[in-house]
Design an enzyme around this catalytic site. Structure first.
Site, PDB file in Angstrom:
ATOM      1  N   GLY A  44     -53.022 -28.351 -30.383  1.00 30.48           N
ATOM      2  CA  GLY A  44     -51.680 -28.749 -30.006  1.00 30.48           C
ATOM      3  C   GLY A  44     -51.065 -29.857 -30.843  1.00 30.48           C
ATOM      4  O   GLY A  44     -51.453 -30.095 -31.989  1.00 30.48           O
ATOM      5  N   LYS A  55     -51.625 -40.953 -37.989  1.00 33.56           N
ATOM      6  CA  LYS A  55     -52.592 -42.018 -38.315  1.00 33.56           C
ATOM      7  C   LYS A  55     -53.108 -41.862 -39.743  1.00 33.56           C
ATOM      8  O   LYS A  55     -53.419 -42.857 -40.414  1.00 33.56           O
ATOM      9  CB  LYS A  55     -53.753 -42.033 -37.328  1.00 33.56           C
ATOM     10  N   GLU A 202     -32.810 -49.537 -31.983  1.00 36.13           N
ATOM     11  CA  GLU A 202     -33.350 -49.436 -30.619  1.00 36.13           C
ATOM     12  C   GLU A 202     -32.308 -49.944 -29.633  1.00 36.13           C
ATOM     13  O   GLU A 202     -31.832 -51.075 -29.740  1.00 36.13           O
ATOM     14  CB  GLU A 202     -34.651 -50.237 -30.498  1.00 36.13           C
ATOM     15  N   HIS A 439     -70.404 -62.783 -33.998  1.00 34.84           N
ATOM     16  CA  HIS A 439     -69.624 -63.619 -34.926  1.00 34.84           C
ATOM     17  C   HIS A 439     -70.023 -63.275 -36.358  1.00 34.84           C
ATOM     18  O   HIS A 439     -71.213 -63.148 -36.643  1.00 34.84           O
ATOM     19  CB  HIS A 439     -69.928 -65.097 -34.653  1.00 34.84           C
TER      20      HIS A 439
END
Length: 462
Positions: A44, A55, A202, A439
């Site tokens: 789809g 993307k 917009e 980290h």
């Protein structure tokens, strides 16, 4: 119409997009005899005209930006331009690989796949290719198409939809994007990376208006820095051809000109002329109405995905399709919590969120019961290395759970998985603060934001 009465499927699915094929795969896995009907290609919109190709374009744009800007990392490269034929080759190879894999999955689950345009012919049957396919239950999953406005004709030439934009054979010198939601800002971002001059129109007061206002403002700041123009708070009035492009006029008389106009005002359901209303299915503005278990008012018919008025996201379609399959197989099911669905806009920088905006949380819990905190990515080592800016904002019910996580910055979409767990498990800030985050990672910023909200900030001021 030939009626193959010898076969009555447990589940007949009309539409092979995200919701439809997820229901088919899960249903077959649970022992249901499934027929899946699709008029175009399995997968789809998401696979062929939406999530995956956009993307891929955005990643190509990211590579273009990195090529231009590599010297800031001490690496000398030269940027010679964007070869759209090469970009499309890359994009199409990604799609083809996923499409082949999906076809293999459907075949391996012994699903009866029928290619053709189906139409609901009764509460328990779908007509396709001159054949009547009978089922004990029918799932409607016919998806959506790009919307337009009255008097604004998408011609595929100068006035285009996202479908046309995905196959454009050139980088437009200039583009107007009508609509500052997810689709609009993603194309604006990609085209700017490719070298276009872009203006977003917009009508509401912010870009990505459904997001937390802080996220919208951070994205607007980043777009200004990138040179992406935008006009907010005024609605479209008309568009007309110029000698070599398009002119857009707004309700206040402002005019904008560009080579192309991308109409990105959202997507509307595909439901017209498919026999839904004739067979008694309750509708509203083209959407099929369902309850929390995706049941329509007709006992033998369910509906999922963009066809129903829920979040138009592929992963929502997956979840809804799985829910229907499991319900029909007799398993205990839990309705989808749409506030708990992760949302990502893959522009540069990315906008990711889960849960309630601060404004919505105040409506639900009361303004005096809601607290929030912002952790800037400037305090995060990996974000500094990547040279990305932005923030992680947490929204909490005072002395209670975190009810909203809102993130802006490169790669924030990759952090939304933990944010989803935090919201859906109703985690307290102190509980997340107790976890050790690696980290240096950007994921660490999510942990640090919770440390701050728990009253023990580390890499930020009290």
């Amino acid at each position: 119409m030939a009626n193959d009465a010898s076969t009555v499927f447990d589940l007949v699915i009309l539409g092979g997009g995200s919701g439809g094929y997820a229901a088919a795969l899960r249903g077959a896995q649970l022992g249901l005899d499934v027929a899946l009907i699709e008029k175009n290609k399995l997968g789809g919109t998401c696979l062929h005209n939406g999530c995956i190709p956009t993307k891929a374009l955005l990643h190509a744009g990211e590579v273009a930006d990195q090529s231009r800007e590599s010297e800031q990392f001490g690496v000398k490269t030269s940027f010679e331009g964007v070869d759209m034929a090469g970009v499309h080759k890359y994009k199409d190879e990604v799609i083809a690989g996923l499409y082949k894999g999906l076809q293999g999955l459907v075949a391996s689950r012994k699903i009866t796949y029928i290619e053709g345009e189906g139409r609901l012919s009764s509460p328990t049957s779908v007509d396709v290719n001159g054949r009547r396919v009978q089922g004990r239950h029918v799932l409607l999953a016919t998806g959506s198409v790009p919307k337009t406005l009255p008097g604004l004709e998408i011609d595929g030439n100068r006035i285009i939809s996202s479908d046309h934009a995905l196959t454009l054979d050139r980088v437009p010198k200039s583009a107007i994007v009508l609509g500052g939601g997810v689709i609009g800002v993603e194309f604006a971002s990609a085209w700017k990376s490719f070298g276009s001059e872009v203006t977003v129109i917009e009508g509401l007061k912010h870009l990505v208006p459904v997001e937390d206002e802080n996220s919208s403002k951070l994205l607007e700041r980043a777009f200004r820095k990138r040179g992406i123009k935008f006009n907010l708070g005024t609605f479209f009035q008309k568009a007309e051809y110029t000698q070599d492009g398009v002119k857009v006029t707004l309700a206040d008389g402002k005019e904008f000109e560009a080579e192309v106009l991308l109409v990105a005002i959202g997507r509307g359901p595909v439901s017209q002329g498919l026999g839904y209303e004739e067979n008694g299915v309750a509708m509203d503005r083209g959407f099929v109405l369902v309850d929390e278990y995706m049941r329509t008012n007709v006992p033998t018919i369910s509906a999922v995905g963009d066809l129903v008025p829920t979040l138009q996201l592929a992963h929502v379609g997956f979840a809804e399709g799985i829910l229907v399959a499991e319900r029909l197989a007799g398993l205990k099911t839990v309705p989808v919590d749409y506030d708990g669905v992760p949302r990502v806009t893959y522009c540069h920088p990315e906008v990711a969120s889960v849960g309630l905006t601060e404004a919505r949380a105040k409506e639900v819990y009361g303004a005096d019961k809601v607290v929030s905190i912002k952790f800037p990515l400037g305090g995060n080592g990996k974000s500094r290395i990547l040279k990305t800016a932005g923030e992680i904002k947490l929204v909490q019910v005072k002395d209670g759970a975190v009810v909203g996580v809102h993130m802006v910055g490169d790669r924030m979409g990759e952090q939304v998985g933990e944010a989803q767990l935090i919201y859906n498990w109703e985690a307290l800030p102190a509980e997340v603060a107790q976890l050790i985050h690696a980290h240096p990672t950007q994921n660490e910023a999510l942990g640090e934001a919770h440390l701050a909200l728990a009253g023990k900030p580390l890499h930020m001021h009290d």
